[in-house]
Design a protein around this motif. Structure first.
Motif, PDB file in Angstrom:
ATOM      1  N   ILE A   1       0.693  -1.035  -0.022  1.00 55.34           N
ATOM      2  CA  ILE A   1       0.025   0.178  -0.174  1.00 55.34           C
ATOM      3  C   ILE A   1       0.780   1.291   0.002  1.00 55.34           C
ATOM      4  CG2 ILE A   1      -1.629   1.356   1.428  1.00 55.34           C
ATOM      5  CD1 ILE A   1      -2.814  -1.361   2.275  1.00 55.34           C
ATOM      6  N   LEU A   2       1.853   1.177   0.951  1.00 55.62           N
ATOM      7  CA  LEU A   2       2.793   2.357   0.882  1.00 55.62           C
ATOM      8  C   LEU A   2       3.992   2.531   0.096  1.00 55.62           C
ATOM      9  CD1 LEU A   2       2.700   2.447   4.791  1.00 55.62           C
ATOM     10  CD2 LEU A   2       1.656   4.187   3.542  1.00 55.62           C
ATOM     11  N   GLN A   3       4.086   1.477  -0.789  1.00 52.51           N
ATOM     12  CA  GLN A   3       5.298   1.299  -1.827  1.00 52.51           C
ATOM     13  C   GLN A   3       6.429   1.483  -1.313  1.00 52.51           C
ATOM     14  OE1 GLN A   3       4.221   4.437  -4.543  1.00 52.51           O
ATOM     15  NE2 GLN A   3       2.371   3.402  -5.299  1.00 52.51           N
ATOM     16  N   ILE A   4       6.732   0.641  -0.212  1.00 52.30           N
ATOM     17  CA  ILE A   4       8.012   0.530   0.493  1.00 52.30           C
ATOM     18  C   ILE A   4       8.537  -1.087   0.785  1.00 52.30           C
ATOM     19  CG2 ILE A   4       7.813   2.576   1.845  1.00 52.30           C
ATOM     20  CD1 ILE A   4       6.697   0.776   4.166  1.00 52.30           C
ATOM     21  N   GLY A   5       7.910  -1.977  -0.256  1.00 52.21           N
ATOM     22  CA  GLY A   5       8.187  -3.265  -0.298  1.00 52.21           C
ATOM     23  C   GLY A   5       9.793  -3.515  -0.469  1.00 52.21           C
ATOM     24  N   HIS A   6      10.362  -2.623  -1.206  1.00 57.62           N
ATOM     25  CA  HIS A   6      11.784  -2.704  -1.529  1.00 57.62           C
ATOM     26  C   HIS A   6      12.753  -2.223  -0.379  1.00 57.62           C
ATOM     27  CE1 HIS A   6      10.783   1.174  -2.562  1.00 57.62           C
ATOM     28  NE2 HIS A   6      11.917   1.826  -2.629  1.00 57.62           N
ATOM     29  N   LEU A   7      12.016  -1.826   0.619  1.00 55.14           N
ATOM     30  CA  LEU A   7      12.795  -1.237   1.757  1.00 55.14           C
ATOM     31  C   LEU A   7      12.923  -1.959   3.055  1.00 55.14           C
ATOM     32  CD1 LEU A   7      11.550   2.615   1.520  1.00 55.14           C
ATOM     33  CD2 LEU A   7      13.690   1.483   0.501  1.00 55.14           C
ATOM     34  N   LEU A   8      12.196  -3.203   2.774  1.00 59.57           N
ATOM     35  CA  LEU A   8      12.047  -4.035   4.230  1.00 59.57           C
ATOM     36  C   LEU A   8      13.144  -4.566   4.868  1.00 59.57           C
ATOM     37  CD1 LEU A   8       8.784  -5.921   3.169  1.00 59.57           C
ATOM     38  CD2 LEU A   8       8.978  -4.207   4.602  1.00 59.57           C
ATOM     39  N   ASP A   9      14.405  -4.759   4.158  1.00 64.05           N
ATOM     40  CA  ASP A   9      15.395  -5.076   4.748  1.00 64.05           C
ATOM     41  C   ASP A   9      16.517  -4.111   5.240  1.00 64.05           C
ATOM     42  OD1 ASP A   9      14.954  -8.037   4.258  1.00 64.05           O
ATOM     43  OD2 ASP A   9      15.548  -7.707   2.149  1.00 64.05           O
ATOM     44  N   ARG A  10      16.125  -2.793   5.022  1.00 68.03           N
ATOM     45  CA  ARG A  10      16.863  -1.656   5.374  1.00 68.03           C
ATOM     46  C   ARG A  10      16.630  -1.271   6.820  1.00 68.03           C
ATOM     47  NH1 ARG A  10      17.196   2.627   0.229  1.00 68.03           N
ATOM     48  NH2 ARG A  10      17.307   1.113  -1.552  1.00 68.03           N
ATOM     49  N   LYS A  11      17.697  -0.366   7.327  1.00 64.56           N
ATOM     50  CA  LYS A  11      17.476   0.127   8.521  1.00 64.56           C
ATOM     51  C   LYS A  11      16.995   1.712   8.582  1.00 64.56           C
ATOM     52  CE  LYS A  11      19.338  -3.507  10.888  1.00 64.56           C
ATOM     53  NZ  LYS A  11      20.672  -3.429  11.396  1.00 64.56           N
ATOM     54  N   PRO A  12      16.622   2.283   9.528  1.00 60.30           N
ATOM     55  CA  PRO A  12      16.079   3.399   9.506  1.00 60.30           C
ATOM     56  C   PRO A  12      17.139   4.630   8.912  1.00 60.30           C
ATOM     57  CG  PRO A  12      15.173   2.547  11.460  1.00 60.30           C
ATOM     58  CD  PRO A  12      15.976   1.557  10.749  1.00 60.30           C
ATOM     59  N   ARG A  13      18.324   4.401   9.409  1.00 66.25           N
ATOM     60  CA  ARG A  13      19.286   5.364   9.084  1.00 66.25           C
ATOM     61  C   ARG A  13      19.604   5.623   7.469  1.00 66.25           C
ATOM     62  NH1 ARG A  13      22.179   1.054  11.445  1.00 66.25           N
ATOM     63  NH2 ARG A  13      23.502  -0.185  10.003  1.00 66.25           N
ATOM     64  N   ASN A  14      19.228   4.517   6.951  1.00 65.42           N
ATOM     65  CA  ASN A  14      19.383   4.340   5.494  1.00 65.42           C
ATOM     66  C   ASN A  14      18.021   4.809   4.486  1.00 65.42           C
ATOM     67  OD1 ASN A  14      22.139   3.065   5.636  1.00 65.42           O
ATOM     68  ND2 ASN A  14      20.968   1.313   5.881  1.00 65.42           N
ATOM     69  N   LEU A  15      17.148   5.267   5.160  1.00 64.71           N
ATOM     70  CA  LEU A  15      15.864   5.695   4.757  1.00 64.71           C
ATOM     71  C   LEU A  15      15.742   7.485   4.710  1.00 64.71           C
ATOM     72  CD1 LEU A  15      13.257   3.348   6.460  1.00 64.71           C
ATOM     73  CD2 LEU A  15      14.539   3.171   4.297  1.00 64.71           C
ATOM     74  N   SER A  16      15.186   8.017   3.855  1.00 59.67           N
ATOM     75  CA  SER A  16      14.887   9.534   3.909  1.00 59.67           C
ATOM     76  C   SER A  16      13.827   9.665   4.873  1.00 59.67           C
ATOM     77  CB  SER A  16      14.729   9.931   2.203  1.00 59.67           C
ATOM     78  OG  SER A  16      13.004   9.336   2.088  1.00 59.67           O
TER      79      SER A  16
END
Length: 369
Positions: free
Chosen positions: A121-136
């Motif tokens: 729904i939020l279009q973040i499926g490709h981010l599931l393995d990342r840590k918060p520090r690697n996100l905008s």
């Protein structure tokens, strides 16, 4: 989905300071309601009482008709999105979103299903393995929203969730939150000090000032039929022009200003001459020179001087001085004036407003457009 009811809710602290006074609000099934007001008005405290993070001094809060103000936060079936995201830095996006479900002993397969659905729904499926520090910042806010979505809560609460984002991201996330509400059909309550967010997101807006709800209605109600000078001056970008005049017969006057007063307004005034009154007009109802020549309905003319011009691309905002009072006009994109230049303004009175100068209350029964 769920209804939410605030019934004569009061919040007072031990030092005797009362920050919320007799709050009565109803939120319908699937409605998006925004609490808006300046800093310190009590909007966040009201939400925190609903969430169970603050106690209620008097009154009751109910969800779907069941009183919840005496329940622990975890028993209220509420999900909350915070201003600072509140993500665990050492956990992945998946783990952050799944954390609350794991605490509730939700089966592993159900956790994966809910997290993946929310991520889609939020279009973040490709981010599931990342840590918060690697996100905008925008991606972190989506993760915080996803953590709320997986809860399948009755009510979603947003506490100034976009205030840490830059202007471009705020605009993008406003659209995403509106799309999310449409897709989930969930009951959502959103706190902000930004009246643009309130106007663009809400089905209904509760405007708070000094711990009171001063108006509760649709964005059209709030913008086109403000009940007080506070609401008129708080909503709109730029807000309504509010001019201080004195009644003289059937007209109201000040230096450089003469405006006919409607009979409906005169009937509610003291008959004594010289009574002070507040005249309100939105910037889009103020025209320069012959721009207003073909306006339908009654108009009035003001002699003014240019103070400052603000080109914004699609439009130009121009501030004028009229007898020592400021009037802002929303003009065409190519409008350009020299500071200090004389100007003639025409005001359309069809959507003008009149307020009692002493109380700030509206003297007309305006209807939303």
């Amino acid at each position: 989905m769920a209804t939410v009811t605030f019934d004569k809710v009061v919040k007072a602290y031990d030092n005797g300071v009362t920050v919320l006074h007799d709050i009565n609000l109803d939120v319908k099934n699937g409605e998006f309601v925004v609490f808006v007001g300046p800093s310190g008005c009590g909007k966040s405290t009201l939400m925190r009482m609903l969430a169970g993070l603050e106690t209620v001094t008097r009154g009751q809060i109910a969800i779907d008709g069941q009183r919840v103000d005496d329940l622990a936060p975890r028993e209220r079936e509420i999900a909350m999105v915070f201003q600072d995201y509140a993500l665990y830095p050492h956990k992945t996006v998946f783990e952050n979103m799944a954390f609350g479900l794991r605490l509730r002993k939700t089966p592993k397969a159900e956790i994966e299903k809910r997290v993946n659905q929310a991520a889609e729904i939020l279009q973040i499926g490709h981010l599931l393995d990342r840590k918060p520090r690697n996100l905008s910042g925008g991606q972190r806010q989506r993760v915080a929203m996803g953590r709320a979505i997986v809860r399948n809560a009755k009510v979603f609460l947003f506490d100034e969730p976009l205030s840490n984002l830059d202007a471009k991201l705020r605009n993008e996330m406003r659209v995403e939150i509106k799309k999310l509400h449409r897709r989930l059909g969930a009951t959502m309550i959103y706190v902000t000090h930004d009246q643009v967010e309130a106007m663009t997101l809400a089905d209904r807006i509760a405007v708070l000032s000094g711990g009171y709800v001063v108006q509760y209605g649709t964005p059209d109600d709030i913008y086109n039929a403000p009940r007080t000078t506070f609401v008129a001056g708080f909503t709109g970008s730029p807000p309504m022009n509010l001019l201080q005049l004195r009644v003289d017969g059937k007209r109201a006057r000040a230096e450089g200003i003469e405006v006919p007063v409607p009979d409906e307004v005169l009937s509610r005034l003291d008959a004594a001459a010289g009574q002070q009154i507040t005249f309100g007009v939105r910037p889009e109802c103020v025209f320069h020179g012959d721009q207003g020549e073909s306006l339908p309905g009654e108009t009035c003319t003001l002699k003014a001087r240019v103070v400052v011009t603000e080109p914004l691309g699609a439009e130009t905002l121009c501030t004028f001085d009229v007898g020592g009072q400021s009037v802002v006009a929303r003009l065409a994109a190519d409008a350009r004036f020299e500071p200090g230049a004389a100007a003639t303004l025409r005001i359309s009175l069809a959507k003008s407003h009149w307020f009692d100068a002493s109380t700030g209350n509206a003297l007309q029964q305006r209807r939303a457009a």
